[in-house]
Scaffold this motif. Structure first.
Motif, PDB file in Angstrom:
ATOM      1  N   LEU A 173      43.894  48.101  29.130  1.00  0.00           N
ATOM      2  CA  LEU A 173      43.021  47.095  29.740  1.00  0.00           C
ATOM      3  C   LEU A 173      43.901  45.975  30.265  1.00  0.00           C
ATOM      4  N   ARG A 174      43.461  45.371  31.364  1.00  0.00           N
ATOM      5  CA  ARG A 174      44.152  44.220  31.933  1.00  0.00           C
ATOM      6  C   ARG A 174      43.152  43.072  32.005  1.00  0.00           C
ATOM      7  N   ILE A 175      43.387  42.048  31.188  1.00  0.00           N
ATOM      8  CA  ILE A 175      42.555  40.844  31.210  1.00  0.00           C
ATOM      9  C   ILE A 175      43.389  39.745  31.845  1.00  0.00           C
ATOM     10  N   ALA A 176      42.799  39.011  32.794  1.00  0.00           N
ATOM     11  CA  ALA A 176      43.556  38.020  33.552  1.00  0.00           C
ATOM     12  C   ALA A 176      42.907  36.650  33.476  1.00  0.00           C
ATOM     13  N   THR A 177      43.696  35.639  33.760  1.00  0.00           N
ATOM     14  CA  THR A 177      43.170  34.286  33.968  1.00  0.00           C
ATOM     15  C   THR A 177      42.976  34.087  35.470  1.00  0.00           C
ATOM     16  N   PRO A 178      42.274  33.025  35.875  1.00  0.00           N
ATOM     17  CA  PRO A 178      42.129  32.759  37.311  1.00  0.00           C
ATOM     18  C   PRO A 178      43.469  32.543  38.015  1.00  0.00           C
ATOM     19  N   ALA A 179      44.508  32.195  37.270  1.00  0.00           N
ATOM     20  CA  ALA A 179      45.836  31.966  37.866  1.00  0.00           C
ATOM     21  C   ALA A 179      46.641  33.242  38.033  1.00  0.00           C
ATOM     22  N   ALA A 180      46.130  34.352  37.554  1.00  0.00           N
ATOM     23  CA  ALA A 180      46.868  35.611  37.638  1.00  0.00           C
ATOM     24  C   ALA A 180      47.041  36.047  39.093  1.00  0.00           C
ATOM     25  N   GLU A 181      48.151  36.697  39.351  1.00  0.00           N
ATOM     26  CA  GLU A 181      48.445  37.181  40.695  1.00  0.00           C
ATOM     27  C   GLU A 181      49.369  38.382  40.578  1.00  0.00           C
ATOM     28  N   TYR A 182      49.101  39.397  41.378  1.00  0.00           N
ATOM     29  CA  TYR A 182      49.952  40.580  41.419  1.00  0.00           C
ATOM     30  C   TYR A 182      50.766  40.573  42.705  1.00  0.00           C
ATOM     31  N   TYR A 183      52.055  40.894  42.574  1.00  0.00           N
ATOM     32  CA  TYR A 183      52.928  40.889  43.743  1.00  0.00           C
ATOM     33  C   TYR A 183      54.008  41.943  43.540  1.00  0.00           C
ATOM     34  N   GLN A 184      53.995  42.947  44.387  1.00  0.00           N
ATOM     35  CA  GLN A 184      55.003  44.002  44.312  1.00  0.00           C
ATOM     36  C   GLN A 184      55.808  43.999  45.615  1.00  0.00           C
TER      37      GLN A 184
ATOM     38  N   GLY B 221      42.435  35.228  22.816  1.00  0.00           N
ATOM     39  CA  GLY B 221      41.284  35.453  21.942  1.00  0.00           C
ATOM     40  C   GLY B 221      40.418  36.593  22.433  1.00  0.00           C
ATOM     41  N   ARG B 222      40.206  36.658  23.736  1.00  0.00           N
ATOM     42  CA  ARG B 222      39.404  37.739  24.295  1.00  0.00           C
ATOM     43  C   ARG B 222      40.097  39.085  24.124  1.00  0.00           C
ATOM     44  N   ALA B 223      41.419  39.115  24.317  1.00  0.00           N
ATOM     45  CA  ALA B 223      42.156  40.364  24.124  1.00  0.00           C
ATOM     46  C   ALA B 223      42.037  40.848  22.681  1.00  0.00           C
ATOM     47  N   ALA B 224      42.173  39.936  21.727  1.00  0.00           N
ATOM     48  CA  ALA B 224      42.039  40.307  20.315  1.00  0.00           C
ATOM     49  C   ALA B 224      40.624  40.769  20.002  1.00  0.00           C
TER      50      ALA B 224
END
Length: 258
Positions: free
Chosen positions: A119-130, A187-190
């Motif tokens: 699972l991938r849980i992100a914050t609003p600041a998350a960004e993917y860059y390849q 906390g959400r991941a746990a």
């Protein structure tokens, strides 16, 4: 417990592994990648914890490969690829859920590491860059298989266009599964791990059934290794890295005028 650039904290039956090099956007050198794979395997047996969370310190999840220690020979490239691939193997071998808690930008190999997590849980600041295609570098971590498995044809523009994907778009195309406020991330991941792993024996069996097959992952590794060898032989790798440092140094230099 801190192991150079990797922090390990256990709470409530969850092992939180935190990349901790904020001054370098948590870029990973080879030794950190080796320790990360070892740590995942240590906790992945299920004997100590019910799940693993992987995250970063500060404003970045990780900048991926530390380009200040970039390989300068093909054997070094081969060895670097091996350390990235082994993180994917380590995650997929675990008998507990592994969640990527993407707290900020995830670049290159670091973004690819999250693709094999459950699972991938992100914050609003998350960004993917390849950015590999624009830097003469080949993607790794079996992302040539895993990315398309998650986002379908979007994989082409993400890789070939080296596009930056913000949190909202990542959620829309399936690159991340959930967005939560930064203060709720771990906390959400746990919480999810607690929901997913009530019986470690049965959960381990389901993980094995639902995760990608070993043969598909190893085939992707082999194809990526072959592409990396060809990129090196063509000179694209060296030229791409040199171009990156030229542009970075130019951007850092003060502008003068007469």
């Amino acid at each position: 417990m801190t192991d150079n650039y990797l922090n390990v904290h256990i709470e409530g039956g969850v092992a939180v592994l935190t990349l901790n090099r904020p001054d370098k956007l948590n870029a990973m050198d080879a030794s950190t990648r080796v320790r990360l794979a070892q740590t995942i395997r240590r906790f992945g047996t299920g004997d100590v914890v019910r799940g693993i969370v992987l995250t970063g310190t500060g404003r970045a999840f990780s900048a991926g490969e530390d380009l200040q220690t970039v390989p300068t020979t093909y054997p070094e490239i081969r060895d670097a690829f091996a350390t990235f691939h082994d993180i994917t193997r380590a995650i997929l071998e675990t008998r507990v859920p592994v969640i990527a808690a993407v707290n900020g930008i995830a670049v290159g190999g670091a973004s690819e590491i999250t693709l094999c997590c459950d699972l991938r849980i992100a914050t609003p600041a998350a960004e993917y860059y390849q950015p590999e295609n624009h830097r003469g570098i080949i993607i790794s971590n079996a992302s040539s298989f895993l990315l398309g498995r998650l986002v379908g044809n979007n994989a082409m523009r993400i890789i070939l266009g080296s596009e930056r994907i913000d949190a909202d778009e990542a959620l829309k195309i399936g690159l991340v599964d959930e967005i939560v406020p930064a203060e709720r991330l771990l906390g959400r991941a746990a919480e999810v791990i607690g929901q997913w792993n009530p019986d470690p024996r049965i959960t381990a069996l389901h993980l094995d059934l639902l995760r990608p097959r070993t043969e598909d992952i190893e085939d992707a590794f082999a194809r990526e290794n072959k592409a990396a060898r060809e990129a090196w032989a063509s000179g694209a790798f060296t030229e791409g890295i040199e171009s990156f440092w030229i542009s970075k140094n130019a951007a850092a230099s003060p502008t003068t005028s007469n």
